[in-house]
Motif scaffolding. Structure first.
Motif, PDB file in Angstrom:
ATOM      1  N   GLN A 171       0.848  -1.192   0.000  1.00 34.50           N
ATOM      2  CA  GLN A 171       0.000   0.000   0.000  1.00 34.50           C
ATOM      3  C   GLN A 171       0.883   1.242   0.000  1.00 34.50           C
ATOM      4  OE1 GLN A 171      -2.737   0.056   3.270  1.00 34.50           O
ATOM      5  NE2 GLN A 171      -4.214  -1.270   2.269  1.00 34.50           N
ATOM      6  N   LEU A 172       0.377   2.300  -0.564  1.00 34.71           N
ATOM      7  CA  LEU A 172       1.078   3.581  -0.536  1.00 34.71           C
ATOM      8  C   LEU A 172       0.448   4.467   0.529  1.00 34.71           C
ATOM      9  CD1 LEU A 172       1.440   4.096  -4.375  1.00 34.71           C
ATOM     10  CD2 LEU A 172       3.227   3.426  -2.759  1.00 34.71           C
ATOM     11  N   PRO A 173       1.241   5.339   1.146  1.00 33.74           N
ATOM     12  CA  PRO A 173       0.703   6.150   2.242  1.00 33.74           C
ATOM     13  C   PRO A 173      -0.270   7.207   1.749  1.00 33.74           C
ATOM     14  CG  PRO A 173       2.934   6.849   1.708  1.00 33.74           C
ATOM     15  CD  PRO A 173       2.671   5.609   0.899  1.00 33.74           C
ATOM     16  N   SER A 174      -1.227   7.522   2.610  1.00 37.87           N
ATOM     17  CA  SER A 174      -2.100   8.670   2.332  1.00 37.87           C
ATOM     18  C   SER A 174      -1.323   9.936   2.670  1.00 37.87           C
ATOM     19  CB  SER A 174      -3.373   8.567   3.172  1.00 37.87           C
ATOM     20  OG  SER A 174      -3.062   8.493   4.554  1.00 37.87           O
ATOM     21  N   CYS A 175      -1.252  10.840   1.713  1.00 37.06           N
ATOM     22  CA  CYS A 175      -0.404  12.023   1.862  1.00 37.06           C
ATOM     23  C   CYS A 175      -1.197  13.307   1.639  1.00 37.06           C
ATOM     24  CB  CYS A 175       0.753  12.000   0.867  1.00 37.06           C
ATOM     25  SG  CYS A 175       1.954  10.697   1.148  1.00 37.06           S
ATOM     26  N   LEU A 176      -0.830  14.325   2.401  1.00 36.40           N
ATOM     27  CA  LEU A 176      -1.382  15.667   2.226  1.00 36.40           C
ATOM     28  C   LEU A 176      -0.226  16.638   2.085  1.00 36.40           C
ATOM     29  CD1 LEU A 176      -3.809  17.669   2.311  1.00 36.40           C
ATOM     30  CD2 LEU A 176      -3.397  17.845   4.784  1.00 36.40           C
ATOM     31  N   ILE A 177      -0.299  17.500   1.077  1.00 43.30           N
ATOM     32  CA  ILE A 177       0.703  18.547   0.871  1.00 43.30           C
ATOM     33  C   ILE A 177       0.049  19.887   1.192  1.00 43.30           C
ATOM     34  CG2 ILE A 177       2.283  19.628  -0.767  1.00 43.30           C
ATOM     35  CD1 ILE A 177       2.186  17.004  -2.365  1.00 43.30           C
ATOM     36  N   ILE A 178       0.658  20.652   2.082  1.00 44.66           N
ATOM     37  CA  ILE A 178       0.073  21.905   2.550  1.00 44.66           C
ATOM     38  C   ILE A 178       1.003  23.062   2.235  1.00 44.66           C
ATOM     39  CG2 ILE A 178      -0.824  23.158   4.546  1.00 44.66           C
ATOM     40  CD1 ILE A 178      -1.136  20.467   5.975  1.00 44.66           C
ATOM     41  N   SER A 179       0.477  24.048   1.565  1.00 41.76           N
ATOM     42  CA  SER A 179       1.215  25.299   1.393  1.00 41.76           C
ATOM     43  C   SER A 179       0.791  26.269   2.489  1.00 41.76           C
ATOM     44  CB  SER A 179       0.945  25.894   0.007  1.00 41.76           C
ATOM     45  OG  SER A 179      -0.453  26.087  -0.187  1.00 41.76           O
ATOM     46  N   THR A 217      -4.125  18.201  -1.424  1.00 44.32           N
ATOM     47  CA  THR A 217      -3.461  19.462  -1.116  1.00 44.32           C
ATOM     48  C   THR A 217      -4.378  20.340  -0.275  1.00 44.32           C
ATOM     49  OG1 THR A 217      -4.242  20.613  -3.108  1.00 44.32           O
ATOM     50  CG2 THR A 217      -2.163  19.388  -3.280  1.00 44.32           C
ATOM     51  N   ALA A 218      -3.754  21.263   0.450  1.00 41.14           N
ATOM     52  CA  ALA A 218      -4.495  22.237   1.257  1.00 41.14           C
ATOM     53  C   ALA A 218      -3.622  23.477   1.393  1.00 41.14           C
ATOM     54  CB  ALA A 218      -4.838  21.663   2.630  1.00 41.14           C
ATOM     55  N   HIS A 219      -4.238  24.551   1.920  1.00 39.83           N
ATOM     56  CA  HIS A 219      -3.496  25.796   2.126  1.00 39.83           C
ATOM     57  C   HIS A 219      -3.855  26.379   3.490  1.00 39.83           C
ATOM     58  CE1 HIS A 219      -1.309  29.420   1.187  1.00 39.83           C
ATOM     59  NE2 HIS A 219      -2.354  30.139   1.569  1.00 39.83           N
ATOM     60  N   LEU A 220      -2.849  26.917   4.174  1.00 43.32           N
ATOM     61  CA  LEU A 220      -3.032  27.546   5.472  1.00 43.32           C
ATOM     62  C   LEU A 220      -2.591  29.003   5.398  1.00 43.32           C
ATOM     63  CD1 LEU A 220      -1.564  24.758   7.816  1.00 43.32           C
ATOM     64  CD2 LEU A 220      -3.967  25.193   7.277  1.00 43.32           C
ATOM     65  N   MET A 221      -3.425  29.876   5.900  1.00 48.81           N
ATOM     66  CA  MET A 221      -3.073  31.287   5.999  1.00 48.81           C
ATOM     67  C   MET A 221      -2.188  31.497   7.228  1.00 48.81           C
ATOM     68  SD  MET A 221      -4.585  32.366   3.317  1.00 48.81           S
ATOM     69  CE  MET A 221      -4.647  34.170   3.401  1.00 48.81           C
ATOM     70  N   ASP A 222      -1.574  32.670   7.305  1.00 53.15           N
ATOM     71  CA  ASP A 222      -0.642  32.965   8.394  1.00 53.15           C
ATOM     72  C   ASP A 222      -1.395  33.400   9.654  1.00 53.15           C
ATOM     73  OD1 ASP A 222       1.666  32.330   6.967  1.00 53.15           O
ATOM     74  OD2 ASP A 222       1.789  34.326   6.074  1.00 53.15           O
ATOM     75  N   ASP A 223      -2.036  32.436  10.294  1.00 58.95           N
ATOM     76  CA  ASP A 223      -2.759  32.685  11.533  1.00 58.95           C
ATOM     77  C   ASP A 223      -2.546  31.474  12.434  1.00 58.95           C
ATOM     78  OD1 ASP A 223      -5.501  32.094  13.108  1.00 58.95           O
ATOM     79  OD2 ASP A 223      -5.207  34.270  12.912  1.00 58.95           O
ATOM     80  N   LEU A 224      -1.928  31.672  13.585  1.00 58.00           N
ATOM     81  CA  LEU A 224      -1.535  30.556  14.443  1.00 58.00           C
ATOM     82  C   LEU A 224      -2.721  29.705  14.847  1.00 58.00           C
ATOM     83  CD1 LEU A 224       0.540  28.984  16.053  1.00 58.00           C
ATOM     84  CD2 LEU A 224       0.310  30.685  17.896  1.00 58.00           C
ATOM     85  N   TYR A 238      -4.296  11.640   7.742  1.00 51.60           N
ATOM     86  CA  TYR A 238      -3.250  11.253   6.797  1.00 51.60           C
ATOM     87  C   TYR A 238      -2.082  10.575   7.502  1.00 51.60           C
ATOM     88  CZ  TYR A 238      -5.752  14.256   3.528  1.00 51.60           C
ATOM     89  OH  TYR A 238      -6.728  14.813   2.734  1.00 51.60           O
ATOM     90  N   GLU A 239      -1.416   9.682   6.768  1.00 58.58           N
ATOM     91  CA  GLU A 239      -0.215   9.024   7.293  1.00 58.58           C
ATOM     92  C   GLU A 239       1.026   9.889   7.120  1.00 58.58           C
ATOM     93  OE1 GLU A 239      -0.572   4.419   6.447  1.00 58.58           O
ATOM     94  OE2 GLU A 239      -1.343   5.581   4.742  1.00 58.58           O
ATOM     95  N   VAL A 240       1.014  10.759   6.115  1.00 60.79           N
ATOM     96  CA  VAL A 240       2.138  11.653   5.865  1.00 60.79           C
ATOM     97  C   VAL A 240       1.604  13.045   5.574  1.00 60.79           C
ATOM     98  CG1 VAL A 240       4.154  12.138   4.414  1.00 60.79           C
ATOM     99  CG2 VAL A 240       3.510   9.771   4.884  1.00 60.79           C
ATOM    100  N   ILE A 241       2.187  14.039   6.235  1.00 63.66           N
ATOM    101  CA  ILE A 241       1.871  15.436   5.939  1.00 63.66           C
ATOM    102  C   ILE A 241       3.159  16.127   5.520  1.00 63.66           C
ATOM    103  CG2 ILE A 241       1.168  17.650   6.920  1.00 63.66           C
ATOM    104  CD1 ILE A 241      -0.849  16.189   8.607  1.00 63.66           C
ATOM    105  N   ILE A 242       3.102  16.789   4.381  1.00 62.28           N
ATOM    106  CA  ILE A 242       4.241  17.541   3.857  1.00 62.28           C
ATOM    107  C   ILE A 242       3.836  19.008   3.791  1.00 62.28           C
ATOM    108  CG2 ILE A 242       5.829  17.827   1.920  1.00 62.28           C
ATOM    109  CD1 ILE A 242       5.114  14.888   1.154  1.00 62.28           C
ATOM    110  N   LEU A 243       4.543  19.830   4.552  1.00 65.28           N
ATOM    111  CA  LEU A 243       4.246  21.260   4.571  1.00 65.28           C
ATOM    112  C   LEU A 243       5.307  22.010   3.792  1.00 65.28           C
ATOM    113  CD1 LEU A 243       3.541  20.505   8.034  1.00 65.28           C
ATOM    114  CD2 LEU A 243       2.135  22.414   7.271  1.00 65.28           C
ATOM    115  N   SER A 244       4.909  23.101   3.184  1.00 59.88           N
ATOM    116  CA  SER A 244       5.835  23.956   2.448  1.00 59.88           C
ATOM    117  C   SER A 244       5.722  25.366   2.996  1.00 59.88           C
ATOM    118  CB  SER A 244       5.493  23.930   0.953  1.00 59.88           C
ATOM    119  OG  SER A 244       6.274  24.867   0.251  1.00 59.88           O
ATOM    120  N   GLY A 245       6.786  25.806   3.678  1.00 60.83           N
ATOM    121  CA  GLY A 245       6.810  27.160   4.224  1.00 60.83           C
ATOM    122  C   GLY A 245       6.428  27.211   5.693  1.00 60.83           C
ATOM    123  N   GLY A 246       6.707  28.357   6.312  1.00 59.24           N
ATOM    124  CA  GLY A 246       6.317  28.583   7.699  1.00 59.24           C
ATOM    125  C   GLY A 246       7.205  27.924   8.723  1.00 59.24           C
ATOM    126  N   VAL A 247       8.452  27.554   8.355  1.00 55.42           N
ATOM    127  CA  VAL A 247       9.323  26.839   9.301  1.00 55.42           C
ATOM    128  C   VAL A 247      10.616  27.592   9.598  1.00 55.42           C
ATOM    129  CG1 VAL A 247       8.451  24.550   8.745  1.00 55.42           C
ATOM    130  CG2 VAL A 247      10.331  25.483   7.406  1.00 55.42           C
TER     131      VAL A 247
END
Length: 398
Positions: A171-179, A217-224, A238-247
């Motif tokens: 099986q392949l993991p369920s993945c979410l990519i978040i900007s 995919t999903a997107h998060l605004m700059d609000d804690l 999800y089994e894997v979450i990949i975030l882009s930015g905010g680190v």
């Protein structure tokens, strides 16, 4: 800040063991096989003719006979025929079953056929020539493909031959990519002067698609508060979450704080590399793995190639990524005490050597430069000068 090797070691220590699923054969390409493929009958299943021509008994040729009456014609797919007499032959086509009482095939190029008779025009013939012997490739029950193979068209063809309409694969993991970031808009929108389109998620999503993972995919605004609330929901899905930015260390880089609030264990934050120094990695209490990548496009893309894909291979049970080595084509100077993942174009010379030609860009935000390059050349930490002709690992993405 930890080293590149330490970061990779930690990531591989958090590899998963995915379950097994059955997939249709036409969807199995590129997946990891989790069962042995056994020959359901001999390969080939009969004495198979490999040339168009005539079928004879070799002993007749050996005692001097060169003229044979044509008894009939045998096509591939016909039941096995029988050669009736010593002075007879059968015209026969490639793929047909070798007739009973015949053992040798003379190709049409070495035969002259007139008025229902065939004359052999050559002096040298070998017994059993142009016959693919039954079971000579594999005998019934033999293992043809071993579990643990990444399925290529070759293995798919074997599976079809033995009648496997379904294959057991990992099986392949369920993945979410978040900007993340208020400055990002959809690719179908016209950005205002202070905005840019969301490109990272599509680049990362395409990377996963190349490895047969269809990521959401999903997107998060700059609000804690929003970041924390929505990440809490995603961690349960999800089994894997990949975030882009905010680190990084900006005032609006909320990802590390939000993950800490949610009890996600931080395994490391910041790696001694360029690009991609702010890279964050951790694991949630429920086992969800989190890759929080820098927002600069070259950084996030490089981290996917150098860290996520090795983690995926390890989780599937594959051996470590076999990076080729390439020769640096022109000298490079890099002063920071970091591992440098240099963008390069690949060239080959007449001796079969791989050369890595540096492709100069304008930093980790220069996403267009990725289209000019083919790979990252990994230059080691602790040096400032790298000479033409030196050999270094090559992480190829094209």
């Amino acid at each position: 800040m930890i080293s590149v090797q330490e970061a990779l070691t930690i990531i591989l220590e958090h590899r998963k063991d995915f379950a097994v699923e059955q997939v249709p054969l036409d969807q199995a390409i590129g997946r990891l096989l989790r069962e042995d493929l056994l020959a359901d009958r001999d390969f080939p299943p009969y004495n198979r003719v490999t040339m168009d021509g005539i079928a004879i008994r070799y002993e007749d040729f050996e005692r001097g006979q060169r003229h044979f009456a044509v008894q009939g014609t045998v096509a591939a797919g016909m039941p096995q025929q029988t050669l009736q007499a010593a002075d007879h032959c059968l015209e026969i086509m490639t793929g047909a079953i070798l007739p009973e009482q015949a053992d040798t095939i003379i190709r049409y190029e070495d035969v002259e056929i007139k008025n229902g008779a065939a004359r052999i025009t050559i002096d040298t013939v070998k017994a059993r020539q142009n016959v693919h012997r039954k079971g000579s490739d594999r005998e019934q029950g033999a293992r043809v493909v071993e579990a643990g193979m990444l399925l290529s068209p070759a293995e798919v063809g074997v599976a079809a031959t033995i009648g496997k309409a379904q294959l057991a694969v990992s099986q392949l993991p369920s993945c979410l990519i978040i900007s993340t970031g208020d400055e990002l808009v959809g690719i179908d929108q016209q950005p205002l002067p202070h905005q840019i389109r969301r490109s990272n998620v599509h680049r990362l999503q395409a990377t996963l698609a190349k490895h047969h993972i269809l990521a959401d995919t999903a997107h998060l605004m700059d609000d804690l508060e929003e970041v924390t609330r929505r990440l809490e929901g995603f961690l349960g899905q999800y089994e894997v979450i990949i975030l882009s930015g905010g680190v990084s260390k900006g005032k609006f880089d909320y990802i590390p704080e939000a993950l800490a609030r949610l009890g996600v264990e931080k395994c490391f934050h910041r790696v001694a590399q360029r690009p991609g120094k702010p890279f964050w990695f951790g694991q949630a209490p429920n086992g969800t793995v989190v890759f929080a990548l820098p927002g600069n496009p070259v950084s996030s893309f490089m981290c996917m190639q150098a860290y996520f894909l090795p983690w995926l291979r390890a989780s599937l049970g594959l051996a470590p990524t076999p990076y080729p080595k390439a020769l640096l084509k022109t000298p490079v100077t890099f002063r920071p005490d970091l591992v440098y993942f240099l963008q390069v174009a690949i060239e080959y010379d007449q001796e079969g050597r791989i050369w890595a030609r540096p492709v100069e860009g304008r930093g980790s935000g220069d996403l267009a430069n990725l289209a000019d390059a083919d790979a990252f050349l990994q230059l080691p930490q602790g040096r400032t000068a790298f000479n033409a002709g030196e050999v270094f690992p090559l992480i190829v993405y094209r």
